[in-house]
Design an enzyme around this catalytic site. Structure first.
Site, PDB file in Angstrom:
ATOM      1  N   GLU A  73      -7.069   0.521  -4.644  1.00 14.07           N
ATOM      2  CA  GLU A  73      -7.113   0.433  -3.173  1.00 14.07           C
ATOM      3  C   GLU A  73      -8.465  -0.079  -2.655  1.00 14.07           C
ATOM      4  OE1 GLU A  73      -5.906   4.405  -2.217  1.00 14.07           O
ATOM      5  OE2 GLU A  73      -3.865   4.031  -2.913  1.00 14.07           O
TER       6      GLU A  73
ATOM      7  N   LYS B 113       3.001  11.093  -3.661  1.00 16.40           N
ATOM      8  CA  LYS B 113       1.928  10.437  -4.409  1.00 16.40           C
ATOM      9  C   LYS B 113       1.064  11.463  -5.152  1.00 16.40           C
ATOM     10  CE  LYS B 113      -1.636   6.947  -3.587  1.00 16.40           C
ATOM     11  NZ  LYS B 113      -2.184   6.072  -2.544  1.00 16.40           N
TER      12      LYS B 113
ATOM     13  N   ASP C  40     -12.998   5.682   2.413  1.00 16.75           N
ATOM     14  CA  ASP C  40     -11.584   5.757   2.807  1.00 16.75           C
ATOM     15  C   ASP C  40     -11.256   7.182   3.254  1.00 16.75           C
ATOM     16  OD1 ASP C  40      -8.829   5.930   2.936  1.00 16.75           O
ATOM     17  OD2 ASP C  40      -8.455   4.882   1.055  1.00 16.75           O
TER      18      ASP C  40
ATOM     19  N   ASP D  76       0.882  -1.169   0.000  1.00 15.73           N
ATOM     20  CA  ASP D  76       0.000   0.000   0.000  1.00 15.73           C
ATOM     21  C   ASP D  76       0.914   1.212   0.000  1.00 15.73           C
ATOM     22  OD1 ASP D  76      -1.652   2.127   0.579  1.00 15.73           O
ATOM     23  OD2 ASP D  76      -2.356   1.352   2.506  1.00 15.73           O
TER      24      ASP D  76
END
Ligand code: AMP
Length: 644
Positions: A172, A73, A201, A11
């Site tokens: 994800e 990211k 999330d 992850d």
């Protein structure tokens, strides 16, 4: 144990990253020696070119912001024009590279986001190699569902630079659903084989919601929505604002007064409060604000467990700021952020052409989903209890490991099936097990039982959830514990605590406890299937047969001992109320019987204990009789005989 074919599940997060692998007993996260799994996605560059990754690098951030890189990211696979919005959040230099790409200034060097991410991946790889004692060359890496081709390709490239063959890029939310085994048909008659899943999330800095459809083990993303700048940080900021305004008001009133007199008098009330907030936010230098941020985050996390959290900040020169923040107060401030996330859920559903009641499962990801407010609101919106059993920080990496296991041809844990492989229950007084759901019960199923307290005035009860066939808690597998708190003080045995076990079609167990008089509630969610192989289940069942007689004897001893304690307590109470009714002989007999019972209470001889208890009960008879007479007298008093 590890085999030569391990594919690492990764992850690769904006704030934190972590790895996991598939063991024979299911997916397992990689931890360092201190037990930490999360590696902050932060890089620190020393002047000599040395790079550190993770918490050490994060510690570096305050002292040397220009040589610390985080949130890479956000830059992956983006053009310089795409990232203008993000730049104001990033203290390090971001420039235009060849063909409109993005490069990051690191000391004298310029590095691509791929190279920077590769440093994090390399660190995760080394951690995994150290933990598993073997080289790792292959990985499955997760990305947000909304990542486009360029972002996915950049992630693949990062893997390659880190020396990893990227076997697959997985979304994800799909990984999170895989960790819960939601790709497997729920089994059992009458249930459909495809399902619609919402994955919510909420992390430190980003919020995503994805709507997935799973059919025949294949996932399809129906819609995604979210906000790349909404998360736990906003909740921290709410608390920082609260704390800072109070500190300024209490300890620096002159500065505030001066500011307020300088504000133009014709400002509207909302502009005025915005200006005041800007003043408060700029009052402390960055290092102090960072310290306040740590206090705020700690309080936020504590408030997920406790009804109130005390913040204590020593500002020096005798200024001590102390404040208890209640959960209600925090929730009042956090509410609007949670509302925003629900609006995104509505948008995602609308895009997918669905209504909340068409969602079969809701999966929670990200640290902030530990907040009771978030769980409540998401549960209310979708009309179902969200899945929270798996650590929300680890669930994506665990799912990546599941995918890695499937790719490596490892056999899936097949326990998520029609029946519960082992019995489920809770620990009762003295270490015995009260079973609520028997082994081989068909799922979904539900069972409940009422328990009580054993101490006068007891306000907390520990609920210890167990799995296994043996009679004693110590011989069963512990699945989790939680506490029911805030029961109003009552005599022992008066509270009525309803414990409910509910296993849904996916094998996920919800245990809740509710004290019926006060309405106090607490619950825990568990995935019973994780961590046990078929062989282990068989062993546990076999052991329950070989130890059956012995277990039964011990269980009987515990029950008798518990009963003996109750008798002794009752005799004490009765003596306090009615000792005068006993003759000297009766009193001597009772004292002797009680002394004998006390002497035997810790012995392992259940028969002797049982007899001693009988004698004590017998000797207490005149007392019991007198008490009953008294109760009767009270009932009859003032009433005619025909009314009684
Ligand atoms: P993630 O990005 O998923 O690692 O989530 C990190 C965010 O979750 C940070 O804002 C943390 O402060 C927050 N967080 C972690 N644990 C808790 C908790 N128990 N209650 C509330 N927020 C939490």
């Amino acid at each position: 144990m590890p085999d030569s074919n391990i594919i690492l599940g990764i992850d690769l997060g904006t704030t934190n990253s972590l790895g996991a692998y598939m063991s024979p007993a299911g997916p397992v996260v990689i931890r360092d020696q201190a037990g930490n799994a999360l590696v902050p996605s932060v890089l620190a560059f020393a002047p000599d070119g040395q790079v550190t990754v993770g918490s050490e690098a994060r510690a570096h951030a305050v002292a040397n912001p220009l040589a610390t890189v985080y949130s890479v990211k956000r830059l992956m696979g983006k053009g310089i024009r795409d990232v203008q919005q993000d730049l104001k959040f990033l203290p390090y230099g971001v420039h235009e590279g060849p063909h409109g790409t993005v490069v990051v200034q690191v000391g004298q060097r310029r590095m691509t986001p791929q190279e920077l991410s590769a440093l994090i991946l390399r660190d995760l790889r080394q951690r995994a190699e150290a933990a598993l004692g073997q080289p790792i060359t292959q990985a499955v890496i997760t990305v947000p569902a909304y990542f486009d081709d360029a972002q996915r390709q950049a992630t693949r490239d990062a893997g390659r630079i880190a020396g990893l063959e990227v076997k697959r890029i997985v979304n994800e939310p799909t990984a999170a659903a895989l960790a819960y085994g939601l790709d497997l048909p729920a089994g059992q008659a009458g249930k459909k084989e495809d399902a619609t899943i919402a994955v919510y999330d909420l992390g430190g800095g980003t919020f995503d919601v994805s709507i997935l459809r799973v059919s025949g083990g294949v996932f399809q993303v129906l819609a995604t929505n979210g906000d790349t700048h909404l998360g736990g940080d906003d909740l921290d900021l709410e608390l920082i604002d609260l704390i800072t305004s109070e500190i300024v008001e209490r300890f620096f009133p002159q500065a505030r007064e001066k500011f307020l007199t300088d504000v133009p008098p014709d400002l509207s009330p909302s502009d005025r409060s915005a200006a005041e907030m800007a003043f408060v936010r700029s009052f402390f230098p960055p290092a102090t604000r960072q310290a306040l941020r740590n206090f705020a985050e700690a309080a936020k996390i504590r408030l997920s467990e406790e009804a109130s959290a005390t913040v204590e900040i020593d500002l020096g020169e005798g200024r001590l700021y102390q404040r208890a923040i209640t959960r209600d107060e925090f929730e009042a401030r956090a509410g609007k952020w949670v509302d925003h996330t629900i609006e995104h859920c509505q948008l995602a559903l609308a895009d997918a052409g669905l209504t909340p009641d068409q969602i079969d499962q809701v999966v929670m990801v990200g640290g902030v989903t530990r907040m009771p407010l978030v769980r409540r609101r998401v549960g209310e919106f979708f009309g179902r209890t969200p899945y929270t059993a798996i650590n929300p920080d680890e669930v994506v990496a665990l799912g990546a490991a599941v995918q890695a296991g499937i790719l490596a041809g490892q056999k899936r844990d097949t326990l998520l099936l029609d029946v519960t492989p082992l019995s489920l229950g809770i620990e009762t007084l003295g270490g015995a097990v009260g079973k609520l759901i028997m082994r081989n019960s068909t799922v979904p199923c539900q069972a409940g039982e009422t328990f009580s307290t054993y101490l006068d005035g007891q306000t907390n009860v520990d609920i210890h959830v167990l799995q296994g066939e043996r009679e004693l808690a110590k011989d069963c597998r512990s699945l989790g514990r939680f506490q029911l708190r805030g029961i109003p003080p009552m005599p022992a045995g008066a509270p009525r605590i309803q414990v409910t076990f509910l296993i849904d079609a996916n094998g996920i167990l919800n245990v809740s406890a509710r004290e019926l008089r006060s309405g106090r509630e607490a619950s825990v969610q568990i995935t019973p299937a994780h961590g046990l192989t078929r062989d282990e289940v068989d062993r546990m069942v076999k052991e329950s047969y070989t130890h059956a007689i012995e277990d039964l004897m011990v269980h009987r001893l515990i029950d008798t001992r518990n009963e003996a304690h109750r008798v002794l307590a009752a005799v004490d109470k009765a003596l306090a109320q009615a000792a005068h009714v006993l003759s000297a002989d009766q009193r001597a007999e009772l004292d002797a019987a009680v002394a004998d019972l006390k002497a035997k209470i810790d012995s392992d001889d259940a028969d002797a204990l049982y007899e001693a208890m009988g004698r004590a009960n017998q000797a207490a008879m005149p007392l019991t009789q007198a008490q009953m007479d008294e109760v009767l007298k009270q009932t009859v008093k003032g009433r005619r005989v025909d009314e009684v």
